[in-house]
Design an enzyme around this catalytic site. Structure first.
Site, short mmCIF file in Angstrom:
data_model
loop_
_atom_site.label_atom_id
_atom_site.label_comp_id
_atom_site.label_asym_id
_atom_site.label_seq_id
_atom_site.Cartn_x
_atom_site.Cartn_y
_atom_site.Cartn_z
CD GLU A 47 3.70 -7.50 17.82
OE1 GLU A 47 2.98 -7.13 17.12
OE2 GLU A 47 3.59 -7.70 18.96
CB CYS A 237 0.06 -8.28 21.07
SG CYS A 237 -1.50 -8.55 20.31
CG ASN A 371 -1.61 -3.00 19.47
OD1 ASN A 371 -1.63 -2.48 18.16
ND2 ASN A 371 -1.77 -4.32 19.57
CD GLU A 372 -5.09 -5.64 17.19
OE1 GLU A 372 -5.20 -6.68 18.03
OE2 GLU A 372 -4.72 -5.86 16.05
O1 AHR Z 1 0.72 -8.11 13.96
C1 AHR Z 1 0.69 -9.12 14.85
C2 AHR Z 1 -0.61 -8.74 15.70
O2 AHR Z 1 -1.78 -8.73 15.39
C3 AHR Z 1 -0.10 -7.66 16.53
O3 AHR Z 1 0.66 -7.78 17.59
C4 AHR Z 1 -1.38 -7.20 17.05
O4 AHR Z 1 -1.48 -5.85 17.14
C5 AHR Z 1 -2.50 -7.54 16.06
O5 AHR Z 1 -3.37 -8.33 16.63
#
Ligand code: AHR
Length: 648
Positions: A47, A237, A371-372
């Protein structure tokens, strides 16, 4: 204090049990290979957080090279007369440039760039610069380019000339006469008059595979040595964005690097206690580069795309959700990405890839949508993507989300929904305490085997100090025995996050730390590396007293066989503070080799970390242990993780 408490707990826990040598027996059925271990089992998750891309993996040394940050001179120290303009720009999607006027100031006029918390330079290596420039003057305009060390001494210098009224690309190299971790790059106009300059760039000549404008070699080397089976990118994120406008749009990240439009990185302002106002995405590290990295490392690419929802933590308004009947362009982005990765060089997006130097397809097999994400907002959007992807690309495996947490309301809602929607894999995320990891070693033993497989896509043990200490690594090592034992269900895993710059991080712990010259591998890194390197080909049953080894006497264990090397590989963690004598019964082998190779990660200090000054405070050590007979007895010291390999 916390370590002491932990040690006392372990001590009391172990006091009730008499230490009878050989009373612990691990039975390994060496001739009963179970589920195949997927090649993707141990991967990495990249990321763009903590200066992971710009200032990290991407080799560019100049910050804000195109003057496109919201404040266009961030990263630059202008001197003499410098303004920012955007008329008839060199690059339509990065329209700003600097205009330098010189009328005899003693310093000259120009710009100095501070790099990403300085510029790391190594003596004896070359640094390649690029400057786009033009001048309306009728004479040649001289520019001096300098490398300036942290004592403000010039350690490398060259001159070049701007001769054209049209934008012209100037390139060359500078070799510093000494090393520095926090150097600057200075550009000075020496001739009276005016020039425009844009895309001022500096790269080490020595990048990964020596690709011009490529990736930082030492960081990629660290990844290569992990042997990742899959790389999930580009977040996290950053994929979602704090609003839909700042989401990650892969189409902005391909084509000529000079014309990839900058985006504000959401980690710029995400954590109020760790503001990083100079954090942007140049997208110099874009989707082509990610696919190429996967190819270089032999890892499956796993791109994550926006599902039409901005971050649900940050943005709850209607404008953060694309209406269902307007999702078309998002779905098209996913279809186009598959064409970019896999399509023929004659197709629209395949041609973009081919023009970038890769006519052959990248053979992408996996895609994550969202993603989440959570709630009905997600479960009503995901099927729209699934339908379109299944119709056109039935072989591509689709990864759905189980939300941000490993349990609770959203998680319980999403798993059954993912089954209904028909996701191939479900991504689980857990950032929890070491104790949580210990208790979850049996997590997958009882999961439903029907339906989607599991992708443990983001996880890390968070100690109270949030250090990458041996305490977190040992908890992860113990927990991972449960991932391995359940390899029939768990097909992919990746620790998170991957990278962090010591001076520009927002989040910790992270797997790999660095400054501008040095890479520091954490104990957590070594755990990942050991699992991935010795992942074997099939699981083997391993039990103590007829039960999986999931914390009895502080012990955790899993076993695999490697059909290629003909080895039985045991991973054993002793998380207690007393040594344990264990008898290994390798059932099904008529003759056990008389020695085994052990890679051992251990310390009596749970708080031990690797640092730039002591990068090898804790690393795996190799040793050979000899076996007397077919049922050897081994002793694992307290607080120890072993990878033990014995020939079949
Ligand atoms: O890994 C850091 C963050 O943690 C990522 O962006 C997200 O997917 C999670 O909340």
């Amino acid at each position: 204090m916390r370590n002491t408490l932990f040690l006392l707990c372990c001590l009391f826990a172990s006091m009730g049990r008499a230490q009878v040598p050989g009373d612990l027996v691990f039975t390994i059925d060496a001739n009963k290979p179970g589920a195949p271990i997927q090649p993707t089992m141990y991967g990495v998750f990249f990321e763009d957080i903590n200066f992971g891309a710009d200032g990290g993996l991407y080799g560019e040394l100049i910050k804000n090279r195109s003057f496109e940050f919201a404040q266009p001179l961030v990263g630059w120290i202008p001197f003499g007369r410098v303004t920012v303009a955007d008329s008839k720009p060199a690059f339509s999607r990065n329209p700003h440039y600097a205009q330098i006027s010189y009328s005899g100031q003693l310093t000259g006029s120009g710009l100095e760039n501070e790099g990403f918390r300085g510029i790391g330079l190594n003596k004896g290596e070359k640094y390649l610069y690029t400057v786009y420039s033009r001048t309306a003057e009728s004479k040649a305009m001289k520019l001096r380019l300098e490398l300036v060390n942290s004592n403000n001494e010039i350690i490398g210098s060259t001159e070049t000339e701007v001769k054209s009224a049209d934008w012209q690309k100037l390139t060359g190299s500078i070799e510093p006469k000494s090393s520095d971790m926090k150097a600057h790059f200075r550009l000075t106009l020496l001739t009276q008059g005016k020039v425009d300059v844009d895309h001022i760039s500096l790269f080490p000549e020595k990048t990964w595979k020596n690709r011009p404008g490529g990736l930082r070699a030492d960081l990629v080397q660290a990844l290569a040595e992990m042997h990742p089976g899959v790389i999930r990118f580009p977040g996290g994120c950053v994929v979602e964005g704090n609003n839909l406008g700042t989401r990650y749009n892969w189409k902005n990240t391909v084509g000529a690097p000079e014309n990839r439009p900058f985006n504000e990185n959401r980690w710029n302002y995400e954590f109020k206690h760790r503001l990083t106002p100079d954090y942007y995405q140049s997208y110099g590290l874009g989707f082509f580069e990610y696919f190429q990295l996967c190819e270089d490392l032999g890892a499956e690419p796993l791109p994550v795309l926006s599902c039409g929802l901005a971050c649900q933590f940050a943005c709850k308004d209607d404008h953060c959700r694309v209406p269902l009947d307007s999702l078309g362009s998002y779905v098209q982005d996913a279809l186009d990405l598959i064409e970019f990765a896999n399509g023929p060089a004659t197709s629209k997006w395949g041609k973009v890839r081919a023009d970038m130097g890769h006519p052959a397809p990248f053979n992408m097999k996996l895609i994550a949508i969202g993603n989440e994400q959570w709630g009905p907002e997600y479960t009503e959007r995901l099927p729209i993507f699934v339908k379109a992807l299944r119709e056109k690309h039935p072989k591509i495996q689709i990864i759905g989300s189980s939300g941000p947490f490993p349990d609770g309301k959203e998680f319980d809602y999403l798993w059954p929904e993912m089954r209904k929607i028909g996701a191939d894999l479900v991504d689980e995320h857990y950032y929890r305490s070491p104790q949580w990891f210990y208790t979850q070693a049996a997590r997958y033993d009882t999961y439903d085997r029907k339906g989607p497989r599991v992708f443990a896509g983001e996880y890390a043990a968070h100690t109270t100090s949030r250090d990458n200490s041996f305490e977190s690594a040992l908890a992860e090592a113990a927990f991972m025995t449960g991932l391995e034992r359940n390899a029939d269900l768990v097909h992919m895993t990746s620790y998170a996050p991957l990278f962090a710059h010591y001076e520009a991080w927002q989040w910790r712990p992270n797997l790999i730390w660095y400054n501008n010259q040095q890479v520091v591998l954490t104990p957590d890194y070594y755990v990942q590396q050991l699992y991935a390197t010795y992942k074997g080909t099939h699981t083997l049953p391993i039990q103590m007293n007829g039960k999986n080894i999931t914390g009895q006497e502080g012990l955790y264990a899993s076993a695999v066989v490697d059909a290629k090397t003909n080895e039985v590989v045991l991973k054993i963690a002793n998380t207690g503070i007393v040594p344990q004598k264990i008898k290994l019964k390798l059932a099904g082998l008529s003759n056990v080799a008389r020695s085994a190779t052990v890679l051992e990660l251990k310390s009596d200090r749970l708080s031990l970390v690797n640092t730039p000054n002591a990068p090898e405070a804790i690393v795996p050590r190799e040793k050979t242990i000899n076996f007397k007979d077919n049922e050897p007895e081994v002793t694992l010291d307290a607080l120890t993780f072993w990878v033990l390999r014995v020939k079949r």
